[in-house]
Design a protein around this motif. Structure first.
Motif, short mmCIF file in Angstrom:
data_model
loop_
_atom_site.label_atom_id
_atom_site.label_comp_id
_atom_site.label_asym_id
_atom_site.label_seq_id
_atom_site.Cartn_x
_atom_site.Cartn_y
_atom_site.Cartn_z
N HIS A 117 30.12 36.33 47.01
CA HIS A 117 31.40 36.84 46.53
C HIS A 117 31.64 36.51 45.07
CE1 HIS A 117 32.44 38.01 50.56
NE2 HIS A 117 32.36 36.76 51.01
N GLY A 160 35.37 36.06 44.97
CA GLY A 160 36.08 36.83 45.98
C GLY A 160 36.13 38.29 45.58
N LEU A 162 35.48 41.28 47.95
CA LEU A 162 36.08 42.10 48.99
C LEU A 162 36.95 41.26 49.92
CD1 LEU A 162 32.98 44.32 49.85
CD2 LEU A 162 34.90 44.88 48.36
N THR A 163 37.56 40.21 49.40
CA THR A 163 38.38 39.31 50.20
C THR A 163 39.85 39.49 49.83
OG1 THR A 163 38.12 37.56 48.57
CG2 THR A 163 36.52 37.64 50.35
N ARG A 164 40.74 38.98 50.69
CA ARG A 164 42.17 39.11 50.44
C ARG A 164 42.62 38.26 49.26
NH1 ARG A 164 46.55 39.17 55.23
NH2 ARG A 164 45.50 41.19 55.42
N TYR A 165 41.96 37.11 49.07
CA TYR A 165 42.31 36.22 47.97
C TYR A 165 41.12 36.09 47.03
CZ TYR A 165 46.05 34.98 51.19
OH TYR A 165 47.11 35.03 52.05
N SER A 166 41.40 35.94 45.74
CA SER A 166 40.34 35.79 44.76
C SER A 166 40.81 34.92 43.61
CB SER A 166 39.88 37.15 44.23
OG SER A 166 40.94 37.82 43.56
N ARG A 206 47.95 44.50 44.80
CA ARG A 206 47.32 43.26 44.34
C ARG A 206 48.30 42.50 43.46
NH1 ARG A 206 43.14 41.82 40.08
NH2 ARG A 206 41.75 40.28 41.04
#
Length: 415
Positions: A117, A160, A162-166, A206
């Motif tokens: 990620h 991150g 393709l994750t909800r948090y980055s 986002r």
């Protein structure tokens, strides 16, 4: 974070704006539509400029011929994506031949990604062109060739994908210089570090919290006049002006469903200078950008920003000023090969007077309009014509002007 509105023809002649619009717009299409990753080409343009030196009530028109070379690369290496673009132009003035110059624009970017990620970008841009002859900001208009160079280098690392948090961490370096000593106060270099936390509560929204810290310097900032006994003249005395700026941003990026997107930034900003506390700033800044594509032929955009002169126009000499900038733009595909584009820009600033320190009230109001037509004659041939008009109203009489330009540029690309 939305992109800031385009600047209002402060540091380029109308020809430079015309040539950039005509040359750079087709490059992206040439890179993405063709199988070959390389392209080379050339351009030839002619423009008439009504007020070259941006003077009030003065006729100093000229005709300019620009010949350019184009080259670029768009190549993927597995997960990595490399792009390179370059434009080199020779600009010749019919009457003011002492303004003849070579301008260029170089741009490169590497988008990289690992198996996990982790991803990021590395980018570098560099450009050189004629600076605005009537820039304002405490400098009287000049009547000689003055080239401006801008360089920017940036690196961004993202954890991150393709994750909800980055998480994102980045670094940016900017620097600018001029060939004319009268513009020494506007030369600067700065480094900005940023760290952000982002969340996606929905598939099309986002949110971000970002901290930015900037350290920079104006190496030749004027502090007064000194008498030179050798020349028997007063000369400008200058010293390095170090500055720091801290910003805490709340950002949103909302994709409303494919045809529209909205980006916002709301910031708490604090700026401090080492030489002059009057140029310090603490307050709220921000920006909004909205893009809408109602049909396949129509595209509209609105951008607004509120920030200091240093961030909006690069004029660190301004004291106690906030700039508000608007940009409206649109394009319409008349046919499959013929398209129409238009834009309007407005940049306003106001400074409140202060009798205690003998600081007078001041304002500037810049406006710019453009209308263009582009015709794709074939896969690699393009003809663009454009009309531009710019004006400024100011509390300083010598900064007031109006100017216009019109012309056409032809371009051929081989890949």
């Amino acid at each position: 974070m939305p992109t800031k509105p385009a600047r209002l023809s402060r540091r380029r002649t109308a020809l430079a704006a015309l040539a950039s619009a005509a040359v750079l717009a087709p490059l992206a299409q040439a890179q993405t539509d063709d199988a070959s990753p390389f392209y080379v080409g050339g351009s030839l343009g002619v423009a008439h400029v009504s007020n070259v030196f941006r003077q009030p009530n003065t006729n100093n028109s000229d005709t300019v011929v620009s010949a350019g070379l184009l080259a670029g690369l768009d190549q993927r290496f597995g997960r990595q994506h490399l792009t390179l673009d370059g434009v080199l132009q020779n600009n010749r003035y019919a009457t003011n031949s002492d303004l003849n110059n070579q301008s260029y624009s170089l741009r490169s970017a590497l988008a990289w990604q690992t198996v996990g990620h982790l991803s990021g970008t590395l980018s570098a841009t560099s450009s050189r062109s004629l600076a605005d002859f009537n820039i304002g900001g405490g400098v009287d208009p000049i009547f000689k060739k003055n080239t401006e160079r801008n360089d920017e280098y940036a690196a961004l690392v993202r954890l991150g994908v393709l994750t909800r948090y980055s998480l994102e961490a980045g670094w940016t370096r900017k620097q600018r210089d001029f060939s004319a000593p009268e513009y020494d106060r506007f030369a600067y270099s700065q480094n900005t570090a940023q760290f952000g936390v982002y969340a996606m509560p929905g598939g099309n929204l986002r949110l971000g919290l970002v901290g930015r810290h900037t350290r920079g310097q104006y190496p030749r900032y004027p502090t007064g006049l000194v008498f030179n006994p050798a020349t028997l003249k007063f000369e400008v005395r200058s010293e390095p002006d170090d500055y720091t700026r801290n910003d805490f941003d709340f950002t949103t990026n909302w994709d409303t469903g494919g045809s529209s997107s909205l980006n916002t930034r709301l910031s708490r900003s604090r700026l401090r200078h080492s030489l002059d506390a009057l140029r310090d700033f603490s307050g709220t800044t921000g920006a909004v950008g909205w893009n809408w594509r109602p049909t396949g032929k129509i595209q509209l955009g609105v951008q607004y920003s509120r920030d200091t002169g240093q961030e909006s126009t690069g004029l660190a000499a301004d004291v106690n000023r906030l700039y508000t900038s608007w940009r409206l733009s649109g394009s319409y595909a008349l046919t499959g090969k013929l398209s129409l584009n238009a834009s309007t820009n407005r940049n306003r600033s106001h400074r409140a007077g202060d009798a205690a320190i003998q600081l007078p009230e001041a304002f500037d109001n810049d406006k710019a309009y453009s209308l263009g037509l582009s015709w794709a004659l074939s896969r690699g041939l393009n003809l663009s014509c454009q009309y531009n008009r710019a004006s400024r109203d100011s509390s300083v009489p010598q900064y007031v002007y109006s100017a216009s330009s019109y012309g056409c540029t032809g371009q051929a690309i081989i890949n």
